[in-house]
Write an enzyme that holds these catalytic residues in place. Sequence first.
Site, PDB file in Angstrom:
ATOM      1  N   GLU A  32      -6.702  -7.063  -1.331  1.00 36.03           N
ATOM      2  CA  GLU A  32      -7.081  -6.901   0.076  1.00 36.03           C
ATOM      3  C   GLU A  32      -8.408  -6.157   0.148  1.00 36.03           C
ATOM      4  OE1 GLU A  32      -3.887  -5.634   2.731  1.00 36.03           O
ATOM      5  OE2 GLU A  32      -5.333  -4.415   3.845  1.00 36.03           O
TER       6      GLU A  32
ATOM      7  N   GLU B  54       0.834  -1.203   0.000  1.00 33.87           N
ATOM      8  CA  GLU B  54       0.000   0.000   0.000  1.00 33.87           C
ATOM      9  C   GLU B  54       0.869   1.254   0.000  1.00 33.87           C
ATOM     10  OE1 GLU B  54      -2.818  -0.193   3.216  1.00 33.87           O
ATOM     11  OE2 GLU B  54      -4.138  -1.580   2.138  1.00 33.87           O
TER      12      GLU B  54
END
Length: 356
Positions: A273, A181
């Site tokens: 995710e 991320e």
Amino acid sequence: MRAPHPSLRGGVAVTALSGVLLLLLSLVPTGSARAAAAPRAAAATPVSANGQLKVCGTKLCNSRGNPVQLRGMSTHGTQWYPHCLTSGSLNALADDWKADVLRVSTYVQEDGYETDPQHFTDLANSLIRQATDRGLYVIVDWHMLTPGDPHANLSRARQFFTDIANRNKDRNNILYEIANEPSGVSWSRIKSYAEQIIPTIRALDPDAPVLVGTRAWSSFGVSEGGTEAEVVNNPVRASNIMYTFHFYASSHRDEYLATLSRAADRLPVFVTEFGTQNYAGEGADDFAMSQRYLDLMAAKKISWVNWNFSDDHRSGAVFKTGTCDRSGPWTGTAPLKPAGVWIRERIRTPDAFPAA
């Protein structure tokens, strides 16, 4: 996608013609008897059914060029919850949940890889092997979180992916997620990182798809005021890659859903995710919004992985707290929190939940 496992093996049957003939038959079985004795073909697994995956256009495709949608689970950080990843729990993921893919999350900081590179590399390799033994695909997740600039861990990433690719280059079930991320940095900086790490992997494992994190916590920039256009207009210079998108349904609403829909029409996207809760993976579940995302991903064959396969106290961890310390039970719904019950059903029987 997964056929049931056979529970019986073939046996040899003989006819009692005479004592001598019976003895001869038992010693020298006929062709038909030998055929009956052979074990049945192994049940289909996601990997045996689909083989080496590759990116074709905007889709993830199997070895025959047909688009596929993988559904599965992500581990929590392996520095915190390795005791949730046992033979029993992985058997449950493959055979009871009927998942296609396991995402192995190796945190870089947060007491992870940087503290003991060899240990966490060995642990990742062990989980890759165990998932492979169960016929699952594996996403090798370089879980960089803080700092959000992937260049901060460039040398570590090179070492990690060199070690992992060296060990697993002959497998046909690996996908490499090279930056979990990214945040607080431009898309051009993330792209620069990707164009340095991808050749490291390709030199050893030229066939495996590579998954590239997008700006602002893998939101195509939406969480920092951007859009997918920055990637569409300036894609990574590499083939056989996909771009990642993450969402948490209680926090990430229509703007994020619309971004995912638009991006998937222009780019190969993998949702590596997501959760049914807020962006911290906690709080109340929003199953209605989550189902809207799942309906979209089913319609566009976007593969997905849910966060997370542990017994963390947060609502996003699928097992009730204490399950891992007790080593199960792992199967069925009794050990699961509400989010676990919901996601297990949608991995097991996705066709039972058609789009509204």
